[in-house]
Design a protein around this motif. Structure first.
Motif, short mmCIF file in Angstrom:
data_model
loop_
_atom_site.label_atom_id
_atom_site.label_comp_id
_atom_site.label_asym_id
_atom_site.label_seq_id
_atom_site.Cartn_x
_atom_site.Cartn_y
_atom_site.Cartn_z
N ARG A 175 0.84 -1.20 0.00
CA ARG A 175 0.00 0.00 0.00
C ARG A 175 0.87 1.25 0.00
O ARG A 175 1.80 1.40 0.80
N GLY A 176 0.54 2.18 -0.92
CA GLY A 176 1.24 3.45 -0.98
C GLY A 176 2.61 3.40 -1.61
O GLY A 176 3.39 4.34 -1.47
N SER A 197 3.71 6.30 -3.90
CA SER A 197 3.93 7.60 -3.26
C SER A 197 5.08 7.54 -2.26
O SER A 197 5.33 8.51 -1.54
N SER A 198 5.80 6.41 -2.23
CA SER A 198 6.89 6.24 -1.29
C SER A 198 8.19 6.81 -1.83
O SER A 198 8.35 7.04 -3.04
#
Length: 543
Positions: A141-142, A145-146
């Motif tokens: 998850r994510g 955007s990491s």
């Protein structure tokens, strides 16, 4: 024991290897991922890897890529801690998710050419490729955007371009819609030149073209500026250049001189994006980054598919620029019993090479003998050795075509240093042909008015010093198609206090009492301009 061939119906096996040079004779895995060794200190992200895909005949094709494993910023450190026995590990046994991405769009194109759309998609899905995979073994998850993604995966323009277009490439669809030609500005900051370049590439104005030029006197900072631009365009996070309206670039290719390599290679972490650097040196024509012409020809031949047909472009260049020469390629074990007038002494005519179907083309590529050079033959059937400049010119063409992809930026430092003046126009025409075919742009630093003549003045950036500061302006003269002498005078300036010819004119004046006498003596020895100068000097002395 013969390696088992891969079958598209079998599950795809992915294994991690600690050894960066795995022994493929001992395994039959579909995909092998290994850490990529680096001599650079990597203080933040070490996600570079090599990804090997097994082909249907049991061989492996290697690609550069990125691999992130959740909770680990450094792939080598992860392997050292998890793969302590140095035995391979099945990716499905990992307790944490991992993601991969190939380094550039050309890799996805080659993968499509080798495996076809369906199999390539299956392999990339198994490898958890973030650009293509339709399903993941374990969710992360994510991830997009990491910092692992933004700084480890897509920091370079190449990786970002590949990430956004890989799905189309794998499907065999064209990505020529990507075009690097757009107006943008680049403000150079930090150490070195602090100037701003406004590049006025304009799709609606064909006179603006795809080539921009930087000129200036020695010491004005042309090469240093070019190096900063290369780093800034390649690395989306670079802090030495502020780019406004950043062009949609696939990659940055820098063609420089050997002595300039250090300026173009940033001394930074391995995670930084950087230009692909190629050096040329007229003193060593046989070594052009140690890649023989035959290997470059193979690379060009393999650059087929949804991008552009680079081999056809090279054929067009040879026909246009060397119409009286035929290229012959060294081949192993030619079938001399075969009636073919275009084979000679273990060499095959380039015009016949790579003809036929896919199997025939692969066979012809495999037959190339890389230990022997290519030959050029003139219309009389005699071998014609190429000049130093011609060799450099053809090497540039091959390297450019072998490495360029759609929407690239070419950074070229003083090409006139390795070209005869007559070859400069050929070079510029050929460069423009490659740029048009790949929807790319080029920025050239030069001292040559022959280069400047091929570019509109709006695309000519003159670097000059004023009160200790370097400034950039455009020439007042319209340079496109202008007289070379006018360009030299207007653009490069003429700040020498005395030229040699002026000293000789003064000597001629001192040897004559009148201009009529001087004219009789020297009319056949001096140009019209020099005679006018002589007349002026004698008139001023008699006034």
């Amino acid at each position: 024991m013969k390696t088992k061939k891969a079958s598209p119906t079998e599950p795809v096996t992915v294994f991690f290897y600690h050894d960066p040079y795995p022994n493929f004779n001992k395994n039959s895995h579909d995909i092998v991922i290994t850490p990529k060794l680096s001599n650079r200190k990597d203080t933040k992200f070490g996600m570079g890897c090599a990804i090997y895909f097994r082909t249907y005949d049991g061989a492996y094709e290697s690609f550069n890529g990125h691999c992130a494993i959740q909770g680990n910023n450094n792939l080598n450190e992860f392997f050292n801690s998890v793969l302590q026995s140095h035995e391979p590990i099945d990716a499905r046994s990992l307790k944490v998710p991992f993601r991969t991405l190939l380094s550039d769009s050309k890799s996805y194109n080659l993968l499509h050419n080798i495996f076809g759309a369906k199999r390539a998609r299956e392999l990339l899905t198994a490898a958890q490729d973030i650009a293509v995979a339709t399903g993941f073994h374990v969710s992360w998850r994510g991830f997009t955007s990491s910092s692992e993604f933004s700084l480890g995966f897509i920091r370079s323009s190449e990786a970002y371009f590949a990430f956004r277009r890989a799905k189309r490439i794998i499907q065999g669809l064209s990505i020529k819609v990507a075009d690097a030609r757009q107006t943008f500005s680049a403000a150079l900051i930090g150490k070195g030149p602090n100037v701003t370049f406004n590049f006025l590439f304009d799709k609606s104005n064909f006179f603006r073209g795809r080539i921009s030029v930087i000129i200036g006197q020695n010491g004005s900072g042309k090469t240093a500026s070019l190096a900063k631009l290369a780093r800034g365009l390649a690395d989306t996070k670079n802090k030495s250049v502020e780019i406004t309206n950043r062009p949609d670039l696939n990659q940055v290719l820098a063609f420089i001189h050997t002595s300039s390599r250090r300026q173009f290679t940033p001394a930074s972490e391995a995670g930084m994006g950087r230009a692909r650097i190629f050096t040329f040196n007229p003193a060593t024509p046989k070594k052009y980054d140690s890649v023989p012409m035959t290997q470059l020809l193979v690379d060009v031949a393999r650059s087929l598919g949804p991008m552009y047909k680079s081999l056809d472009i090279f054929r067009e260049v040879l026909a246009a620029e060397f119409p009286n020469l035929q290229l012959y390629i060294p081949i192993d074990h030619p079938n001399n019993n075969e009636p073919n007038s275009n084979k000679r002494g273990g060499h095959a005519n380039f015009e016949d090479w790579m003809r036929g179907g896919e199997f025939s083309q692969l066979k012809q590529i495999a037959q190339i003998d890389h230990s022997r050079p290519i030959k050029f033959v003139d219309e009389r059937g005699s071998e014609r050795p190429l000049s130093l400049g011609q060799q450099s010119f053809i090497n540039f063409c091959l390297i450019a075509l072998a490495n360029a992809g759609p929407s690239s930026a070419f950074i070229i430092d003083e090409p006139e240093n390795f070209l005869h003046p007559n070859l400069i126009s050929r070079f510029m025409r050929t460069l423009n042909k490659i740029l048009e075919a790949t929807q790319s742009i080029a920025i050239i630093a030069t001292h040559s008015p022959f280069v400047v003549r091929e570019v509109q003045s709006a695309q000519v950036h003159v670097m000059w010093e004023s009160e200790g500061l370097i400034k950039v302006s455009h020439p007042r003269l319209q340079t496109l198609g202008a007289n070379v002498a006018s360009i030299s005078n207007e653009v490069f300036g003429d700040d020498l206090p005395m030229h040699l010819y002026e000293e000789l004119v003064v000597h001629a004046k001192n040897q004559s009492s009148t201009f009529t006498e001087a004219l009789q003596k020297y009319s056949g020895e001096l140009s019209t301009e020099a005679l006018m100068l002589l007349h002026k000097k004698m008139d001023s002395e008699n006034a």
